[in-house]
Every structure is written in structure tokens, then in C-alpha cells.
Design a protein around this motif. Structure first.
Motif, short mmCIF file in Angstrom:
data_model
loop_
_atom_site.label_atom_id
_atom_site.label_comp_id
_atom_site.label_asym_id
_atom_site.label_seq_id
_atom_site.Cartn_x
_atom_site.Cartn_y
_atom_site.Cartn_z
N THR A 150 0.84 -1.19 0.00
CA THR A 150 0.00 0.00 0.00
C THR A 150 0.88 1.24 0.00
N LEU A 162 0.85 5.83 0.02
CA LEU A 162 0.29 7.17 0.05
C LEU A 162 1.30 8.09 -0.62
N PHE A 219 -3.30 7.38 -3.54
CA PHE A 219 -3.11 6.20 -2.71
C PHE A 219 -3.31 4.99 -3.61
N ASN A 265 5.25 8.06 -4.39
CA ASN A 265 4.61 7.31 -3.30
C ASN A 265 5.63 6.79 -2.29
N GLY A 277 5.46 3.82 0.90
CA GLY A 277 4.56 2.83 1.47
C GLY A 277 5.30 1.66 2.06
#
Length: 227
Positions: A67, A69, A90, A220, A222
């Protein structure tokens, strides 16, 4: 005369007996207490080899969850998102390390940007692959993928423009580059840059159509978790 020969023979016998005893004693000394001959030149001990650190990334065939963000940096094209501010992004996904240098993964995510009252939103649903450089701790990689991009665009009417409030579903794709920093065999911190390519067709409120470039960079940070 015979006495002289007898003394000579006796002397030779004593000398031979003494020589045999000395040779036997020398042979016993050379063999050692257990009867084996010592090795005159023993081979040197093998060199100590420094072992490589163990790999921390998942083993072949192991699945993983990830995952992110991050920030969405919209393109600056006149037929795209020129003037839009940076937005957020996201994503979540699952993958499998099918080989030490190769992985497949599926991703669901969203990104968007605003310009005052204007709003652009994109939801990618993609399948992709990564080419990995295996190292014990930090693994750089390159990736690519494609899939469905669900997008929406809301731009209010202005002078000479009737406005847009429409949605679209289109095929798109991405290219990515990043690295995993493995904390152990199951958990890694991840940093990734990804560029999305998608150009949906929207209907303007006056009934005409227009193609709008909704691509751009996502940056990103994560986590990747193997299971």
C-alpha cells in the motif's frame, strides 16, 4: 689362522647386529609412537571465506501485499491539466514474486487534482510486472502495467465554455521505478515513482466531445508485506 678368521667373523656379526638395531630404532622414531609416518609438509588450512549476508526479500513464489500514500503531480499540457495544483494519491495491491528478478501484481488506487472549482479524479485498476535487481537489503526495480482507468472531470462553465461534468472509462497504462528496503524477510519500506498514461473522452455540456490528458506523476511512499 683359524682363530683369526673366527674373530673377524664374530666382529662382522656384531657389527651387522648393531646396524640392524640402530636402523630399527631409527625407523621406529621416524614412524612415531603409533607407527605412522609423519607428513613432512602438511597442506595449509583453507582460507576463511566471508559469507554473504542472507537475502531478506521473499522467496520464489511468495505472495505479498502493498500500500502507498503519495502526491500526484499533474501534467502541464494544454489539452490536459495545465494550471491544476498537485493533489494526493493512494493505492493498494497484491503481487507474487514468481522469480528472484520478476514479480506480477495487481493494483487498485486513486489520484486527483484541483484548480479552484475544477476537479479531476482518476481511479486506476491495473495489472503489471516488475523487473527487480535482487540484493540482500535494498532492491531497485522497474515496472510497467496497464488496465482500466475510471475518471471524472468537473469544470464549471465560463465565458465561451459551457463546462464539463462527465465520467469515462478507458484503457491506460503506467511506467514505474522504485526500491524496496527490506527490514526482514516479510516487511519492506517502499519508495516509488509512477507515471500514468490515460486520455479519456468527456462530453462537454453543449454536446461535443473533448479528449483530456489526465496523466501525470505519482510519488509514493509505502510498505510491502510478504505472506
Amino acid at each position: 689362522m683359524r682363530k683369526r678368521y673366527a674373530l673377524v667373523l664374530a666382529g662382522l656379526f656384531v657389527a651387522a647386529t648393531a646396524g640392524t638395531a640402530v636402523a630399527a630404532e631409527y625407523d621406529r622414531y621416524e614412524r612415531g609412537p603409533r607407527g605412522e609416518y609423519p607428513v613432512e609438509y602438511a597442506p595449509p588450512p583453507p582460507r576463511r571465506v566471508v559469507e554473504a549476508p542472507p537475502y531478506r526479500h521473499p522467496v520464489r513464489g511468495q505472495g505479498y501485499f502493498f500500500t502507498h500514500l503519495g502526491i500526484f503531480d499533474p501534467n502541464n499540457e494544454s489539452d490536459g491539466l495545465a494550471g491544476y495544483d498537485a493533489g494526493s494519491t493512494f493505492d493498494v495491491g497484491f503481487g507474487s514474486r514468481v522469480a528472484p528478478m520478476f514479480a506480477f501484481e495487481g493494483t487498485f488506487g486513486a489520484y486527483g487534482a484541483d484548480d479552484g472549482s475544477k476537479e479531476a479524479r482518476v481511479v486506476p485498476l491495473t495489472l503489471g510486472a516488475r523487473l527487480i535487481i535482487p540484493t540482500p537489503f535494498i532492491e531497485p526495480y522497474l515496472g510497467a502495467g496497464m488496465g482500466l482507468y475510471f475518471s471524472s472531470l468537473d469544470e464549471p462553465a465560463t465565458t465561451g465554455f459551457s463546462g464539463i461534468d462527465d465520467t469515462s472509462s478507458d484503457f491506460g497504462g503506467y511506467l514505474s521505478a522504485g526500491l524496496d528496503m527490506w527490514l526482514n524477510q516479510r516487511v519492506a519500506l517502499n519508495f516509488e515513482g509512477k507515471y500514468h498514461f490515460v486520455e479519456p473522452t468527456f462530453q462537454i455540456n453543449d454536446g461535443s466531445d473533448v479528449d483530456v490528458n489526465l496523466g501525470g506523476w505519482t510519488v509514493n511512499f509505502g510498505v510491502r508485506i510478504a505472506f
